[in-house]
Design a protein around this motif. Structure first.
Motif, PDB file in Angstrom:
ATOM      1  N   LEU A 187      -6.223  -7.401   8.794  1.00 50.46           N
ATOM      2  CA  LEU A 187      -6.770  -6.054   9.022  1.00 50.46           C
ATOM      3  C   LEU A 187      -6.785  -5.687  10.506  1.00 50.46           C
ATOM      4  O   LEU A 187      -6.583  -4.525  10.879  1.00 50.46           O
ATOM      5  CB  LEU A 187      -8.179  -5.965   8.437  1.00 50.46           C
ATOM      6  N   THR A 206      -5.366   1.362   8.857  1.00 48.39           N
ATOM      7  CA  THR A 206      -5.374   1.793   7.461  1.00 48.39           C
ATOM      8  C   THR A 206      -6.016   3.179   7.363  1.00 48.39           C
ATOM      9  O   THR A 206      -6.850   3.542   8.203  1.00 48.39           O
ATOM     10  CB  THR A 206      -6.170   0.805   6.584  1.00 48.39           C
ATOM     11  N   HIS A 218      -8.299   4.213   5.461  1.00 45.89           N
ATOM     12  CA  HIS A 218      -9.748   4.042   5.354  1.00 45.89           C
ATOM     13  C   HIS A 218     -10.119   2.686   5.956  1.00 45.89           C
ATOM     14  O   HIS A 218      -9.506   1.667   5.614  1.00 45.89           O
ATOM     15  CB  HIS A 218     -10.194   4.098   3.889  1.00 45.89           C
ATOM     16  N   THR A 242       0.843  -1.188   0.000  1.00 45.82           N
ATOM     17  CA  THR A 242       0.000   0.000   0.000  1.00 45.82           C
ATOM     18  C   THR A 242       0.882   1.244   0.000  1.00 45.82           C
ATOM     19  O   THR A 242       1.987   1.242   0.532  1.00 45.82           O
ATOM     20  CB  THR A 242      -0.920   0.024   1.234  1.00 45.82           C
ATOM     21  N   VAL A 281     -11.808  -0.856   6.587  1.00 44.98           N
ATOM     22  CA  VAL A 281     -12.305  -1.881   5.676  1.00 44.98           C
ATOM     23  C   VAL A 281     -13.270  -2.780   6.430  1.00 44.98           C
ATOM     24  O   VAL A 281     -12.895  -3.387   7.434  1.00 44.98           O
ATOM     25  CB  VAL A 281     -11.151  -2.728   5.089  1.00 44.98           C
ATOM     26  N   TYR A 287      -8.398  -0.170  -1.653  1.00 42.50           N
ATOM     27  CA  TYR A 287      -9.498   0.489  -0.946  1.00 42.50           C
ATOM     28  C   TYR A 287      -9.032   1.035   0.404  1.00 42.50           C
ATOM     29  O   TYR A 287      -9.442   2.129   0.828  1.00 42.50           O
ATOM     30  CB  TYR A 287     -10.644  -0.511  -0.746  1.00 42.50           C
ATOM     31  N   SER A 288      -8.192   0.293   1.099  1.00 47.13           N
ATOM     32  CA  SER A 288      -7.761   0.713   2.436  1.00 47.13           C
ATOM     33  C   SER A 288      -6.981   2.018   2.396  1.00 47.13           C
ATOM     34  O   SER A 288      -6.933   2.748   3.393  1.00 47.13           O
ATOM     35  CB  SER A 288      -6.911  -0.388   3.086  1.00 47.13           C
ATOM     36  N   ASP A 289      -6.362   2.329   1.274  1.00 44.98           N
ATOM     37  CA  ASP A 289      -5.645   3.595   1.117  1.00 44.98           C
ATOM     38  C   ASP A 289      -6.514   4.710   0.550  1.00 44.98           C
ATOM     39  O   ASP A 289      -6.364   5.871   0.915  1.00 44.98           O
ATOM     40  CB  ASP A 289      -4.440   3.407   0.183  1.00 44.98           C
TER      41      ASP A 289
END
Length: 272
Positions: free
Chosen positions: A191, A196, A198, A9, A200, A33-35
């Motif tokens: 996770l 992160t 964002h 990431t 998840v 997505y997490s970034d």
């Protein structure tokens, strides 16, 4: 050699060693997505921004430093060798790829000519003897891995332990290796171990199976494709995968692992 097949990431929250045919599209999209708080529009393998990939020259120094200093959570994902090689056959050999062509150009015509396989016609949708053709493909896969003939082994059917080992040999250490068959538990464990940009929510993440629809549907249960000879060939090719990742060689019908993965054992055996 560096770290081929490694994605990271941009926030450097996590590092993932890609193992083909092991939920890599979904994992890559989760990382993206997490970034960014959104998914990549397209196949994540085609993304040229939003993720660090070893294939990008300007990402390599940052990946190398992060891996060797172990400042990011490092993980990978594996899959039952029986279902993985079957998936490779239907996707890469029988299927039409994203670019509208056969995988690797003349590979399929070579297999048809030299090994007598069928692939369901020009569009991969026709009727054919899937079991007989798969078993002939398995001979080809063994030949590429054992003798590197008539070509070097392809990443989609070379042993998972080979992919996993390059990360270790070159100075990396995994924090987690989990099974595709228990994806939610495994990915949630990753996770839970990091923060992160964002959040998840795994239950809301779709599955990004980019190979789905490329080729014919599997017409039989997994175990029907493997007679005694086929099982022998699979064990010859993937013995270490069965042992290290705790899959059941004796029963192709059982896709689930039969024991716990021992990370210390994997680092010891694949780190030589």
């Amino acid at each position: 050699m560096g770290f081929p097949g490694v994605w990271m990431t941009e926030s450097e929250s996590m590092i993932y060693r890609v193992v083909p045919k092991c939920a890599c599209s979904t994992i890559g999209q989760i990382m993206y997505y997490s970034d960014h708080g959104r998914f990549f529009d397209g196949d994540i393998h085609d993304a040229t921004h939003g993720l660090h990939k070893w294939a990008f020259a300007d990402s390599q120094d940052r990946i190398s430093k992060t891996v060797r200093e172990h400042t990011s959570y490092s993980f990978t994902c594996v899959r039952n060798p029986y279902t993985r090689i079957l998936s490779s056959f239907f996707d890469k050999i029988c299927g039409i790829q994203r670019n509208g062509s056969r995988y690797r150009g003349n590979l399929v015509p070579t297999l048809i000519y030299n090994y007598g396989i069928e692939v369901g016609g020009d569009d991969g949708k026709g009727e054919f003897d899937q079991i007989a053709s798969f078993r002939r493909f398995l001979l080809f896969a063994r030949d590429t891995i054992r003798w590197r003939r008539p070509m070097d082994p392809d990443i989609h059917w070379s042993a998972m332990s080979g992919h996993v080992s390059t990360f270790i040999v070159n100075g990396g250490r995994y924090d987690r290796i989990f099974w595709t068959e228990k994806f939610n538990d495994g990915m949630q464990g990753v996770l839970d171990a990091l923060e992160t940009p964002h959040p998840v929510t795994l239950s809301e993440i779709p599955r990004f199976n980019e190979s789905e629809g490329h080729g014919p549907k599997r017409a039989h249960p997994v175990e029907d494709y493997f007679d005694d000879l086929s099982m022998h060939l699979v064990y010859e090719i993937y013995k270490q995968d069965f042992e290290l990742f705790r899959y059941d060689f004796e029963n192709p019908a059982n896709k689930m692992p039969v024991g716990e993965i021992d990370l210390d054992e994997i680092h010891a055996k694949l780190g030589d």
